[in-house]
Design an enzyme around this catalytic site. Structure first.
Site, short mmCIF file in Angstrom:
data_model
loop_
_atom_site.label_atom_id
_atom_site.label_comp_id
_atom_site.label_asym_id
_atom_site.label_seq_id
_atom_site.Cartn_x
_atom_site.Cartn_y
_atom_site.Cartn_z
N LYS A 153 0.87 -1.18 0.00
CA LYS A 153 0.00 0.00 0.00
C LYS A 153 0.91 1.23 0.00
O LYS A 153 0.75 2.16 0.80
CB LYS A 153 -0.92 -0.04 1.24
CG LYS A 153 -2.00 1.03 1.27
CD LYS A 153 -3.17 0.74 0.36
CE LYS A 153 -4.14 1.89 0.35
NZ LYS A 153 -5.25 1.71 -0.58
N ASP A 163 -1.94 -11.38 7.00
CA ASP A 163 -2.89 -12.00 7.93
C ASP A 163 -4.29 -12.00 7.31
O ASP A 163 -4.98 -13.03 7.26
CB ASP A 163 -2.87 -11.19 9.24
CG ASP A 163 -3.54 -11.93 10.38
OD1 ASP A 163 -3.90 -13.11 10.21
OD2 ASP A 163 -3.70 -11.33 11.45
#
Ligand code: NAI
Length: 335
Positions: free
Chosen positions: A174, A231
């Protein structure tokens, strides 16, 4: 030759799925000896601590552990025993395959065969700098990404691609918003990728990656990313192919490796013999790969697939009427 591994039976459904997994491994005669050690609630009750020194010593000595899920009691020091284990042994690579299996009632019964390689020690999960202002209006958290941490996880992903004959690595980030942390990860990942010219490499921003995974998961091969994104993405991938009962994970470091199911202790079904043992068995498959027994790892995975195909003794989460041990026995007959 025999090899000793540390076995942690864990809490909740842990002992049931471990019995099933060891039953299958014994049937395969893969030359493993088990050193059973306690951790979690069982250890707290027996030894007064969640992670006894003897358990840590055993993992350090054997370098390989097969572990069932553990309960972290609220207010007992560690934020999570699993996070603590990863920290203490510097298990920097969390490797979670997601593969389509037959008869799982998943959205993608075919076409998915990908591995998420998640950085396991840094990012948003370092547990540092967490604070809440006195008026309760502002919360802060420190994230940390290092060149060393990024380099070793991306190198792990590309080395895995090479050794497993995979064709493509997708770097997920990101960096457009998280310019410092994700920016450094992306910069280092690009540098590492150049050293593996034979492996195709592409980059995706994490939000786009999630959409692409849901729409066209077959385009992915290996995904490498930072801790928090990994995750979430790995659970998303588990959901694509049939849920937690089929999701294994390996935590790999240079000194030790711990293999486990992604799911938790499932207190709602503990002690009832209803737990699906496949996630732990698939983790045992990753373990066999890791200790240099790839043929046995393939044998195990093929026996699981054959049992799913035959719908033989499947547990209720897969729509069957079998139980944990009948499922394991059905797998063992196909070894
Ligand atoms: P969970 O994964 O234990 O259960 C979520 C749901 O999935 C439940 O409905 C459960 O019955 C079902 N499920 C999980 N594994 C299954 C299996 N093998 N077969 C059939 N159904 C299965 O998650 P939950 O309830 O959030 O956590 C329970 C406990 O587990 C908590 O104390 C948590 O801290 C711990 N935990 C431990 C982990 C580990 O040791 N690696 C990982 C995640 C949670």
């Amino acid at each position: 030759m025999t090899q000793t591994i540390t076995v942690i039976r864990g809490d909740g459904i842990g002992p049931e799925i471990m019995d099933a997994a060891l039953y299958v491994l014994d049937a395969m005669r893969v030359g493993l000896q088990y050193e059973e050690m306690d951790a979690g609630m069982v250890a707290l009750e027996k030894h007064g601590e969640l992670l006894p020194a003897a358990t840590m010593d055993s993992i350090r000595k054997n370098r390989v552990a097969l572990k069932s899920p553990l309960t972290t009691p609220i207010g007992e020091g560690f934020s999570s025993i699993n996070v603590e284990l990863r920290k203490r042994f510097d298990l920097y690579a969390n490797v979670r395959p997601a593969k389509s299996f037959p008869n799982t009632k998943s959205r993608f019964p075919t076409g998915v065969d990908l591995i998420t390689v998640r950085e396991n020690t840094e990012g948003a999960y370092i547990g540092e700098g967490q604070s809440l202002s006195e008026d309760g209006e502002t919360a802060l958290l420190t994230q940390k990404v290092t060149r060393r941490g990024s380099e070793r996880i991306v190198r792990y992903a590309f080395d895995l691609a090479r050794s497993a004959g995979r064709k493509k690595v997708t770097i997920v980030h990101k960096a457009n918003i998280l310019k410092s942390t994700s920016g450094l990860f992306l910069k280092v990942a690009r540098e590492v990728a150049q050293k593996y010219p034979e492996i195709e490499c592409n980059e995706l921003i994490v939000d786009n990656c999630c959409m692409q995974l849901v729409m066209k998961p077959e385009q992915f091969d290996i995904i490498v990313t930072t801790n928090l994104f990994g995750d979430i993405i790995s659970d998303l991938c588990a959901g694509l192919v049939g849920g937690l009962g089929l999701a294994p994970g390996a935590n790999i470091g240079t000194e030790a490796a711990i293999f486990e199911a992604v799911h938790g202790t499932a207190p709602d079904i503990a002690g009832k013999g209803l737990a699906n043992p496949c996630a732990l068995l698939l983790a045992a498959g990753q373990m066999l790969d890791h200790i240099g027994q790839p043929q046995n790892a393939t044998r195990l995975r093929e026996a699981i697939v054959a049992t799913l195909e035959a719908k033989d003794s499947l547990t209720p989460d897969l729509g069957g009427t079998g139980n944990t041990m009948s499922f394991a026995k059905a797998i063992a007959t196909r070894i």
